[in-house]
Write a protein that holds these residues in place. Structure first.
Motif, short mmCIF file in Angstrom:
data_model
loop_
_atom_site.label_atom_id
_atom_site.label_comp_id
_atom_site.label_asym_id
_atom_site.label_seq_id
_atom_site.Cartn_x
_atom_site.Cartn_y
_atom_site.Cartn_z
N MET A 13 6.38 13.73 4.46
CA MET A 13 6.68 12.70 5.46
C MET A 13 8.16 12.33 5.45
N THR A 14 8.76 12.32 4.27
CA THR A 14 10.19 11.97 4.17
C THR A 14 11.05 13.01 4.87
N GLY A 15 10.77 14.28 4.58
CA GLY A 15 11.55 15.36 5.19
C GLY A 15 11.46 15.30 6.70
N ALA A 36 7.33 23.91 0.43
CA ALA A 36 6.46 24.73 -0.41
C ALA A 36 5.05 24.87 0.15
N GLU A 37 4.57 23.85 0.87
CA GLU A 37 3.23 23.95 1.46
C GLU A 37 3.28 24.88 2.68
N LEU A 38 2.12 25.45 3.02
CA LEU A 38 2.08 26.35 4.18
C LEU A 38 2.00 25.58 5.49
N ASN A 43 0.81 13.56 7.88
CA ASN A 43 0.68 12.26 7.20
C ASN A 43 -0.35 12.38 6.08
N ARG A 44 0.01 11.93 4.88
CA ARG A 44 -0.93 12.04 3.75
C ARG A 44 -1.97 10.90 3.72
N PRO A 45 -1.61 9.63 4.03
CA PRO A 45 -2.61 8.56 3.87
C PRO A 45 -3.98 8.83 4.52
N SER A 48 -7.17 10.37 2.49
CA SER A 48 -8.13 9.62 1.65
C SER A 48 -8.71 8.43 2.41
N LYS A 49 -8.42 8.32 3.72
CA LYS A 49 -8.92 7.17 4.51
C LYS A 49 -9.49 7.64 5.84
N GLY A 50 -8.65 7.66 6.88
CA GLY A 50 -9.13 7.88 8.24
C GLY A 50 -9.98 9.13 8.44
C1 FAD Z 1 -4.11 11.12 -0.50
C2 FAD Z 1 -2.94 10.18 -0.40
C3 FAD Z 1 -3.11 8.95 0.21
C4 FAD Z 1 -2.05 8.06 0.31
N1 FAD Z 1 -2.25 6.86 0.90
C5 FAD Z 1 -1.23 5.99 0.99
C6 FAD Z 1 -1.42 4.73 1.58
O1 FAD Z 1 -2.53 4.40 1.99
N2 FAD Z 1 -0.38 3.88 1.69
C7 FAD Z 1 0.85 4.22 1.24
O2 FAD Z 1 1.79 3.43 1.38
N3 FAD Z 1 1.09 5.42 0.65
C8 FAD Z 1 0.08 6.31 0.51
N4 FAD Z 1 0.27 7.51 -0.09
C9 FAD Z 1 1.60 7.85 -0.61
C10 FAD Z 1 2.48 8.52 0.45
O3 FAD Z 1 1.73 9.46 1.14
C11 FAD Z 1 3.69 9.15 -0.25
O4 FAD Z 1 4.51 8.11 -0.72
C12 FAD Z 1 4.48 10.07 0.68
O5 FAD Z 1 3.67 11.13 1.12
C13 FAD Z 1 5.71 10.62 -0.01
O6 FAD Z 1 6.34 11.51 0.84
P1 FAD Z 1 7.51 12.49 0.35
O7 FAD Z 1 7.82 13.33 1.53
O8 FAD Z 1 8.60 11.69 -0.25
O9 FAD Z 1 6.90 13.34 -0.84
P2 FAD Z 1 5.64 14.42 -0.84
O10 FAD Z 1 4.60 13.86 0.05
O11 FAD Z 1 5.37 14.67 -2.24
O12 FAD Z 1 6.28 15.66 -0.12
C14 FAD Z 1 7.20 16.50 -0.76
C15 FAD Z 1 7.02 17.89 -0.23
O13 FAD Z 1 8.05 18.71 -0.77
C16 FAD Z 1 7.51 19.93 -1.22
N5 FAD Z 1 8.40 20.45 -2.28
C17 FAD Z 1 8.58 19.94 -3.51
N6 FAD Z 1 9.51 20.66 -4.19
C18 FAD Z 1 9.91 21.64 -3.35
C19 FAD Z 1 10.84 22.70 -3.45
N7 FAD Z 1 11.57 22.88 -4.56
N8 FAD Z 1 10.99 23.54 -2.40
C20 FAD Z 1 10.27 23.35 -1.26
N9 FAD Z 1 9.39 22.35 -1.09
C21 FAD Z 1 9.21 21.51 -2.13
C22 FAD Z 1 6.13 19.57 -1.69
O14 FAD Z 1 5.28 20.69 -1.70
C23 FAD Z 1 5.71 18.54 -0.64
O15 FAD Z 1 5.11 19.14 0.46
C24 FAD Z 1 -0.78 8.42 -0.22
C25 FAD Z 1 -0.62 9.66 -0.86
C26 FAD Z 1 -1.68 10.53 -0.94
C27 FAD Z 1 -1.50 11.85 -1.63
#
Ligand code: FAD
Length: 394
Positions: A13-15, A36-38, A43-45, A48-50
């Protein structure tokens, strides 16, 4: 070799938020994303919910195509050379950049010595496997009583699966909620039909007859068709470390989200940032932070120069209960509970030396900004000052 004005490592989501942030200031600069994912960003939330409550799987996709980003999916970035501004992936792909974002998030912590096949619930693929098993009414063991364990156990139980939770603490969400609320949740889950093994730990898991036998310290052996573990995440900081960036707890960034290398930014779960409201450096593993910080990082990569001063909130759903929370919602703080209906609806304040550090809004909605304002107020506050303070009048 691919060359980009902007390169993003991590397709979460951040990217994706960063790619949209870049486009607010630069309509044409090339953007590459190595993930890294295919799957394209989603959205991850809802995993485990919707999606367990009838939302279509298609609803999780983010509109990443709108940014014109070029995705390089199923590729793991393994080398970062800040001097040459070059990234190499695990398949020999090479990418040059002018400005780089590390949005690499975290990887679920594994259960030591466990056999293959356990579900460490984080990705769409983990959801799909769990869903297939739930549709067959598999018997699940869920290890861990934090956010993921609690949400997934509720989701599976709502599909009428047999669910046993194994939780080392005496309560659910024990690191976050006050002890009485955390213990109340155990009774609540029992009423919903979940078998709760509290103060319990897993000694070993063995594969057996297409399923698993989970050996516990005090409750014997539990047979299961599937085991889900929610044990927290390990941060993906190898690339940052290898490139010589400062990595205390997460990748350290300044208020503009720059790392110790000015052409490299970091954001999301993986980034440690200074927060003015709490007057300290924090790291946040939640959606609001991923979206807002990713957006600001992207804007700053494109030259916006915006300080990131946001205090992120988070939320969760547990069967019919739900909450939003903001700040340091940490059970180690002194807590003041102001219930409208005990354990069902109310507000919990988290205090340190008379200052409000965090606010839990339990089945209490539209109060996140009022809670943020309270955290920004120096105080000091006594318990009596906080009773009836929220919900604030609209
Ligand atoms: C099931 C679930 C439910 C959630 N529910 C909630 C909620 O209800 N409320 C809430 O506030 N938050 C929730 N969260 C947390 C929220 O989803 C995370 O804070 C958010 O997804 C973080 O996003 P991110 O992009 O920073 O990191 P990530 O989601 O970890 O994404 C990082 C991505 O980078 C990839 N990556 C890592 N290293 C490399 C590399 N070297 N080269 C290429 N790719 C790489 C990974 O494979 C991954 O796809 C939930 C999380 C999960 C898993």
């Amino acid at each position: 070799m691919a060359k980009y004005r902007y390169l993003i490592i991590g397709g979460g989501m951040t990217g994706d938020a960063a790619a949209h942030g870049i486009r607010k200031h630069d309509a044409t600069g090339s953007i590459g994303l190595v993930g890294a994912e295919l799957h394209a960003p989603y959205n991850r939330p809802p995993l485990s919910k919707g999606l367990w409550k009838g939302d279509a799987e298609d609803s999780i996709w983010r509109k990443s195509g709108d940014t014109g980003v070029e995705h390089h999916l199923g590729r793991h970035a393994v080398r970062l050379d800040p001097g040459a501004r070059r990234v190499t992936d695990d398949q020999g792909g090479v990418y040059e950049y002018e400005t780089l974002l590390l949005a690499t998030g975290g990887t679920p912590r594994k259960l030591p010595g466990a056999p293959d096949g356990l579900i460490y619930f984080r990705t769409l693929d983990d959801y799909r496997r769990s869903r297939q098993l739930a549709d067959r009414k598999a018997r699940f063991v869920v290890i861990g009583g934090g956010f993921i364990g609690s949400e997934v156990a509720a989701a599976l139980r709502m599909q009428e699966c047999a669910v046993t939770m194994i939780v080392p603490q005496d309560g659910l969400g024990a690191r976050v909620f006050p002890a009485d609320l955390s213990r109340y949740l155990v009774d609540y889950y029992r009423q919903e039909g979940v078998t709760m093994l509290m103060g319990e730990s897993v000694v070993r898991v063995e594969a057996a007859g297409g399923g698993y036998r989970v050996h516990t310290k005090g409750s014997g052996v539990i047979a299961a068709d599937a085991v889900v573990a929610g044990l927290g995440i390990e941060l993906n900081v190898e690339l940052a470390r290898q490139a010589g960036l400062t990595v205390p707890d997460g990748i350290a960034v300044d208020e503009y989200l720059r790392t110790s290398q000015p052409s490299i930014y970091a954001a999301g779960d993986v980034a440690s940032f200074p927060n003015p409201a709490l007057r300290k450096r924090i790291r946040v593993e939640h959606e609001d932070n991923a979206n807002t910080m990713g957006d600001v990082a992207g804007q700053n990569m494109a030259g916006a120069g915006l300080p990131y001063r946001h205090l992120p909130f988070f939320y969760s759903d547990l069967f019919k209960l739900g909450y939003e929370a903001v700040g340091e919602v940490d059970a180690r703080h002194e807590t003041v509970a102001d219930w409208r209906e005990p354990m069902k609806e109310g507000v919990v304040y988290y205090l340190e030396a008379g200052r409000v550090r965090g606010v839990l809004l339990w089945n209490t909605w539209d109060q996140v900004d009022a809670a943020r304002a309270l955290i920004a107020t120096p105080g000091p506050f006594r318990a009596a000052d906080l009773k009836g303070r929220l919900p604030a009048p609209k």
